[in-house]
Scaffold this active site. Structure first.
Site, short mmCIF file in Angstrom:
data_model
loop_
_atom_site.label_atom_id
_atom_site.label_comp_id
_atom_site.label_asym_id
_atom_site.label_seq_id
_atom_site.Cartn_x
_atom_site.Cartn_y
_atom_site.Cartn_z
N GLU A 1 0.83 -1.20 0.00
CA GLU A 1 0.00 0.00 0.00
C GLU A 1 0.87 1.25 0.00
O GLU A 1 1.81 1.39 0.78
CB GLU A 1 -0.99 0.03 1.16
CG GLU A 1 -2.03 1.16 1.06
CD GLU A 1 -2.78 1.15 -0.28
OE1 GLU A 1 -2.20 1.62 -1.29
OE2 GLU A 1 -3.94 0.68 -0.32
N ASP B 1 -7.26 -0.17 -3.27
CA ASP B 1 -8.29 0.86 -3.37
C ASP B 1 -9.10 0.72 -4.66
O ASP B 1 -9.74 1.67 -5.10
CB ASP B 1 -7.68 2.26 -3.27
CG ASP B 1 -6.61 2.50 -4.34
OD1 ASP B 1 -6.38 1.61 -5.18
OD2 ASP B 1 -5.99 3.59 -4.32
N ASN C 1 -10.66 3.35 -27.06
CA ASN C 1 -11.92 3.62 -26.38
C ASN C 1 -13.04 2.73 -26.93
O ASN C 1 -14.20 3.15 -27.02
CB ASN C 1 -12.30 5.09 -26.47
CG ASN C 1 -11.42 5.96 -25.61
OD1 ASN C 1 -10.81 5.49 -24.64
ND2 ASN C 1 -11.32 7.24 -25.96
N PHE C 2 -12.66 1.53 -27.34
CA PHE C 2 -13.54 0.47 -27.83
C PHE C 2 -14.16 0.75 -29.19
O PHE C 2 -14.97 -0.05 -29.67
CB PHE C 2 -14.61 0.12 -26.79
CG PHE C 2 -14.01 -0.24 -25.46
CD1 PHE C 2 -12.93 -1.10 -25.36
CD2 PHE C 2 -14.53 0.30 -24.29
CE1 PHE C 2 -12.36 -1.42 -24.13
CE2 PHE C 2 -13.97 -0.02 -23.05
CZ PHE C 2 -12.88 -0.88 -22.98
#
Length: 506
Positions: A229, A305, A426-427
């Site tokens: 972490e 996270d 972005n596909f």
């Protein structure tokens, strides 16, 4: 530590293949138990990790009707029943929804929820992995790993028996040493129970990749490190440890273990040889890491996270109670080598020939005169025939190349714009010049499989194997079956992602 006789018995167990070709008589968790550090979590989609285990390995959900089924080993201690998955998922897509904990403690991994970072799925959840993105064989028997694309992640925040505070633990994972990036963070191990960053020392997880923001090893990576972490550690500090080598193995065994004021990183080729120790020594001196404040949740493919920008492939891994001896880990490595991980084909259906010119025809009813073409950088479908202009025929013709990002798949070079390839961004599918980067090469690599509607081929993204070439309003995307974007709509998905491939118009 093992006595010499007990170590020899462990090695015999680790290497003792039975004549039928099934896996080893004792699994990794049997070896950890013999060493006094039992597994408290054991995850694998490829095989049983206990010699007597016959329970579920993982669950898949198919896109056609949302039905689920569990995949178990073919026999006690054996390889996953990939044929059962292939039969269940035939003619549709499948996702891995649960990776079961074989330890009996119920520490199963499921779709990671939102945390400090949101995932791309509905309500901020992470994506689930394709069930077919990472095929392998173990002792010649087919199985599937867990292919983690950016945005994909699994987690369990309500765990039983994992280490907390400064308690001792160990862990290992078998990973694809060629599938990685610099995103944060491709982890497997101990993390926060609330999916947020709660401070230094609240994690202890295996990390694999070439992120160089914190710690590094020798060369340019990728490296096995520890995510503790707010830092990826290759040694005693979040800086360089020249003893932590760059990894080039196709299959890699990664090991991290920790106890009060002591921890270690070890690694090996998972297909041959023995473990090496990359670091063993005191905890980092920076505030918060000695003593540790581990919380005990389990993550796969993400940071504590829910940082979800990383990629990698996971085949098996465990977490233990107690600090395993090197001897125990060495016997586990021998067991992994004896499992004989090997690559398997990423493609199926009608074969493509590198160097050939092809055209790809739509199979959706009422659109069958349309072919994949381009207008400038936009990849689309257009009506093309033998009487079309030479320019249009060229725009609808593609040269098959060896996959830029993975040689087991393919890339598609424009006939009329040499050096430019179909890639996803972005596909959306675009026609862009090859800039030579790892990112471009991966974006421009695709794996054909038998067409989902029974015709021709469906063309799957290598780097996002839940996504396929799809025409939507005559524009091309890499679309997932029933995903969150409008072009992911489930209606007519199988038809829209199936293409009849023929000799190119030009």
């Amino acid at each position: 530590m093992f006595s010499r006789p007990s170590l020899e018995r462990a090695c015999v167990l680790a290497l003792g293949l039975v004549a039928t070709g099934s896996l080893v008589a004792a699994g990794p968790c049997d070896l950890y138990s013999s060493g006094g550090t039992p597994c408290v979590a054991a995850h694998s989609t490829t095989r049983a990790l206990y010699g007597a285990y016959t329970g579920p390995l993982y669950q898949v959900k198919r896109g056609s009707d949302g039905t689920t089924t569990t995949i178990a080993p073919l026999s006690a201690g054996g390889v996953a029943n990939a044929a059962a998955q292939d039969s269940f998922c035939a003619g549709t897509t499948c996702l891995i929804t649960i990776i079961y904990d074989q330890s009996g403690r119920g520490n199963h991994l499921t779709q990671a929820p939102p945390g400090g970072f949101n995932g791309p799925e509905s309500n901020g959840y992470d994506n689930l992995a394709s069930a077919i993105g990472a095929p392998v064989t173990l002792n010649g028997q087919k199985a599937y790993g867990v292919f983690i694309s950016p945005g994909t992640g699994y987690r369990n925040n309500a765990v039983s028996g994992t280490a907390t505070g400064d308690a001792a633990e160990g862990m290992y994972a078998v990973l694809d040493g060629t599938h990685y990036n610099g995103g944060c963070c491709f982890d497997y191990g101990n993390a926060e129970t609330n999916s947020h960053d709660t401070g230094n020392g609240h994690m202890e997880a295996i990390y694999f990749g070439d992120n160089a923001v914190w710690g590094t090893g020798s060369g340019s990576g990728p490296w096995v490190m520890a995510d503790l972490e707010n830092g990826l550690f290759s040694g005693s500090s979040a800086s360089n440890n020249a003893g932590d080598p760059s990894i080039s193995y196709r299959f890699v065994t990664a090991v991290v273990k920790g106890e009060p004021n002591q921890w270690a990183i070890r690694g090996a080729n998972a297909a041959s040889g023995s473990l090496s120790t990359y670091y063993s020594g005191a905890r980092p001196s920076a505030s918060g890491y000695n003593p540790m404040s581990k919380e005990g949740a389990i993550i796969l493919g993400i940071g504590g996270d829910n940082s979800n920008g990383a990629q990698g492939t996971f085949y098996e891994g465990v977490m233990t109670s107690g600090y395993p001896s090197d001897a125990t880990e060495n016997s586990v490595q021998a067991n992994i080598v004896a499992a004989k991980y090997a690559i398997a084909s990423l493609t199926s259906g009608p074969a493509l020939t590198v160097g050939s010119s092809i055209s790809l025809r739509v199979t959706t009813a009422s659109f069958t005169t349309r072919y994949i073409a381009h207008t400038g950088s936009t990849v689309n479908t257009q009506v093309v025939s033998s009487s079309s202009t030479t320019a249009l025929k060229q725009q609808a013709s593609w040269t098959v190349r060896t996959g830029l990002g993975n040689s087991a798949c393919f890339s598609f070079e424009s006939n009329d714009t040499p050096g430019s390839y179909i890639r996803h961004y972005n596909f959306a599918l675009l026609l862009n010049a090859n800039d030579g980067t790892k990112q471009f090469h991966e974006d421009a690599t695709f794996c054909p499989q038998a067409g989902l509607n029974g015709q021709g081929n469906s063309v799957r993204s290598w780097s996002y194997p839940t996504r396929y070439f799809r025409h939507y309003n005559n524009v091309l995307y890499v679309a997932s079956n029933g995903g969150v974007d409008t072009f992911d709509a489930a209606a007519s998905f199988n038809d829209d992602v199936s293409w009849v491939i023929s000799a190119g118009f030009a």
